[in-house]
Design an enzyme around this catalytic site. Sequence first.
Site, PDB file in Angstrom:
ATOM      1  N   ARG A  12      -8.591  53.930  63.496  1.00  0.00           N
ATOM      2  CA  ARG A  12      -8.842  53.528  63.673  1.00  0.00           C
ATOM      3  C   ARG A  12      -8.033  52.820  65.256  1.00  0.00           C
ATOM      4  O   ARG A  12      -7.362  52.281  65.374  1.00  0.00           O
ATOM      5  CB  ARG A  12      -9.119  51.519  63.535  1.00  0.00           C
TER       6      ARG A  12
ATOM      7  N   HIS B 272     -16.822  47.426  63.208  1.00  0.00           N
ATOM      8  CA  HIS B 272     -17.706  48.142  63.632  1.00  0.00           C
ATOM      9  C   HIS B 272     -19.537  47.932  63.532  1.00  0.00           C
ATOM     10  O   HIS B 272     -19.620  47.709  62.795  1.00  0.00           O
ATOM     11  CB  HIS B 272     -17.708  49.485  63.246  1.00  0.00           C
TER      12      HIS B 272
ATOM     13  N   ASN C 225     -18.565  47.926  70.482  1.00  0.00           N
ATOM     14  CA  ASN C 225     -18.786  48.666  69.572  1.00  0.00           C
ATOM     15  C   ASN C 225     -18.319  47.791  68.030  1.00  0.00           C
ATOM     16  O   ASN C 225     -18.795  47.851  67.311  1.00  0.00           O
ATOM     17  CB  ASN C 225     -19.103  49.710  69.387  1.00  0.00           C
TER      18      ASN C 225
ATOM     19  N   ASN D 136     -17.221  42.850  55.770  1.00  0.00           N
ATOM     20  CA  ASN D 136     -17.420  44.325  56.382  1.00  0.00           C
ATOM     21  C   ASN D 136     -16.780  44.995  55.163  1.00  0.00           C
ATOM     22  O   ASN D 136     -17.096  46.364  55.274  1.00  0.00           O
ATOM     23  CB  ASN D 136     -15.711  43.925  56.999  1.00  0.00           C
TER      24      ASN D 136
ATOM     25  N   GLU E 208     -24.266  50.975  54.779  1.00  0.00           N
ATOM     26  CA  GLU E 208     -23.791  52.581  55.632  1.00  0.00           C
ATOM     27  C   GLU E 208     -23.342  53.616  55.028  1.00  0.00           C
ATOM     28  O   GLU E 208     -23.880  54.832  55.387  1.00  0.00           O
ATOM     29  CB  GLU E 208     -22.337  52.090  56.397  1.00  0.00           C
TER      30      GLU E 208
END
Length: 258
Positions: free
Chosen positions: A78, A110, A131, A140, A148
């Site tokens: 990152r 993200h 983004n 998150n 995800e």
Amino acid sequence: MKIIKTLIGSSLLAISLPSIAIDIHTPHCIAGCPSGVEQSNDLIVRDSYTISSNDRTKFTDWSAYKVTAKTIGSGCKRNWKPDPELTDRETLEPADYKGANAAIGIDRGHQVPLASFCGTSRWYELNYLSNITPQKSALNQNSWKYLEEKVRDLAKKGNEVYVLTGPLYERKMPSLPGTDEPHKLPSGYWKTIALVKGKSIHTASFIFDQDAPKKADFCTFRVSVNEVEKRSKLDLFPAITSKNNLLDGKLEKAFCRK
């Protein structure tokens, strides 16, 4: 609307379904990219994703991307950077997030996940702040992340998984303490996942509140496509003229049903 194309090495997508006329300029959307954003938004098309960046909020109104087994990877760092295609007045900078986690429990979240595209050569574009949105750590790092991961699991089985996602602004939220730039913190997020199956599009949709409990099961946040469109004020699949081709909720068993 300013349209910025930095797309390299990807072919454009053209799908023909009954009652669907698709003429799009990105490989990341099916049945057209979402419509209903402000005219001043910037449409940015890259190898891994397409976003509609809002100058007023400083965040994307929607992001579109396609996950496959080949795009997935690990080990990418990152390394936050401002989007080179946007001016200082259109996006935040890394320093704007300084102190946000300690003060209000905010991560750099993200919208298009890094791990889903760490297998690509331009993975670093996932770390552009266009983004990124300010996302509560409890969301998150938990239910958002687990969904995800489920998307990646589905892609690893040989599927091309299309995802639309974006923020909601349904109540007043605190500002990032490290910036005096005008911006608007999201109160929640939506995500719609889609697969093309024959002549139909199978979908599953979710809405997450910014204050979602740390241990919440993402399946408890299931909603309809109609609910996402109503609350986001977007038309997610604008090229669809017949709802018979959109099988709403058909994909949920891939994520939530034993």
